[in-house]
Scaffold this active site. Structure first.
Site, PDB file in Angstrom:
ATOM      1  N   SER A  80     -10.253 -19.011 -19.485  1.00  0.00           N
ATOM      2  CA  SER A  80     -10.063 -17.921 -18.541  1.00  0.00           C
ATOM      3  C   SER A  80     -10.882 -18.166 -17.274  1.00  0.00           C
ATOM      4  O   SER A  80     -10.696 -19.181 -16.608  1.00  0.00           O
ATOM      5  CB  SER A  80     -10.394 -16.583 -19.208  1.00  0.00           C
ATOM      6  N   ASP A 176       1.084 -15.912 -19.404  1.00  0.00           N
ATOM      7  CA  ASP A 176      -0.294 -15.522 -19.659  1.00  0.00           C
ATOM      8  C   ASP A 176      -0.425 -14.000 -19.680  1.00  0.00           C
ATOM      9  O   ASP A 176      -0.121 -13.326 -18.691  1.00  0.00           O
ATOM     10  CB  ASP A 176      -1.194 -16.121 -18.577  1.00  0.00           C
ATOM     11  N   HIS A 243      -3.494 -15.781 -24.283  1.00  0.00           N
ATOM     12  CA  HIS A 243      -4.522 -16.038 -23.278  1.00  0.00           C
ATOM     13  C   HIS A 243      -5.708 -16.673 -23.994  1.00  0.00           C
ATOM     14  O   HIS A 243      -6.335 -16.036 -24.834  1.00  0.00           O
ATOM     15  CB  HIS A 243      -4.952 -14.736 -22.591  1.00  0.00           C
TER      16      HIS A 243
END
Length: 316
Positions: A80, A176, A243
């Site tokens: 991330s 995502d 994610h």
């Protein structure tokens, strides 16, 4: 911030969970600055200092003194916001070590796109603009980008991945879920909740929504096309609503982990890192992949997704 963290997935020390990297030295640098370790600014009115770049440099100096300088191979990874950090700090990490040793980087779920949201606005660009301005990020972005574009655009990985000199692997989903919830279909962009069910469960997306998300996937593929042409770079872009997949054991390496053409994430990253084969894996469009571990929210209002940390590994 948690007092203890479970090292799973690419950080696991068990050979049956992490066959290629289980016996490496592993360090996780917790995310604490809000700008992927790139800030260098001061808000006088609020009395706030932003020192992400200094945090990064101090962490690396400390680790080098603790023995990282003796590594014979190294891998910088991040998920991330940590994926963004892994991209922007990749060449700097490479520079810490002699040129004779293998050093590479993996960015997991770090390809935040400068995409248009469901209301026709660029929500994420506006958010990134605030981060870059507030934290003084511009001075730590690649000059090869900022010399021809504004710093906000250079904070987006899509505009810098092709100028990274160190071998880099992009692990990402084409759909995502963080970007879906916090960039594409935010409450501000979707005030009537038209996208609410779709954001909670991909199976509840209607035909128009799926088409919008297919366009987002196409943008992702277009962005990485030039990057993937380098023989040293690698990609694994699957068609899952997820994610971060490298630090979760179920997606990294397991009996039913996601695959593309029968090849899983851990095997793909390992093959690329050790030069066993080139890895340029792009999945077919949703819903063709039946191996995905989709993130489904069963609560009425999904919780915010926390942007995660950066980690690094060196072989013993």
């Amino acid at each position: 911030m948690e007092q203890q963290l479970q090292f799973t997935g690419i950080l696991s020390d068990k050979p049956d969970e992490n066959p290629d990297f289980y016996n490496w030295n592993r360090v996780k640098v917790c995310y604490c600055d809000g700008a992927s370790f790139l800030g260098e600014g001061y808000d006088r009115a609020a009395g706030l200092f932003f020192r992400g770049q200094r945090i990064w440099l101090a962490a690396m100096e400390d680790l080098m003194l603790k023995g990282m300088r003796y590594a014979n191979q190294a891998l910088l990874t991040g998920c991330s916001a940590g994926g963004v950090a892994a991209i922007h700090h990749c060449d700097g990490f490479r520079a810490l070590f002699p040129g004779s040793i293998r050093v590479k980087c993996v960015a997991d779920a770090g390809m935040f796109l400068d995409a248009i949201d469901v209301a026709g606005r660029r929500t994420l660009r506006s958010f990134f603009r605030g981060v870059v301005k507030l934290q003084g990020v511009a001075r730590n972005l690649p000059q090869t980008c900022t010399s021809r574009s504004n710093p906000t655009l250079c904070f987006f990985p899509q505009n810098v991945v092709s100028i990274i000199q160190t071998p880099l692997f992009l692990l990402n989903t084409a759909y995502d879920v963080w970007q879906l919830k916090e960039s594409l279909a935010t409450e501000a962009a979707d005030p009537h909740g038209y996208w609410q069910d779709c954001k909670m469960d991909n199976a509840k997306c209607n035909t128009d929504q799926i088409q919008f998300l297919q366009d987002f996937r196409n943008q992702m593929l277009n962005v990485v096309e030039r990057f993937s042409s380098s023989k040293e770079n690698g990609i694994f872009i699957n068609s899952c609503f997820a994610h971060c997949q490298s630090e979760r054991q179920d997606t990294w390496f397991g009996s039913n982990s996601p695959t593309i053409r029968d090849k899983g994430i851990a095997k793909s990253v390992g093959d690329w890192y050790f030069d066993r084969s080139r890895v340029k894996e792009t999945d077919c469009p949703y819903p063709c992949d039946k191996t995905c571990h989709h993130l489904v929210n069963r609560k009425k209002k999904p919780p915010p997704l926390v942007l995660s940390s950066i980690s690094l590994q060196t072989s013993p």
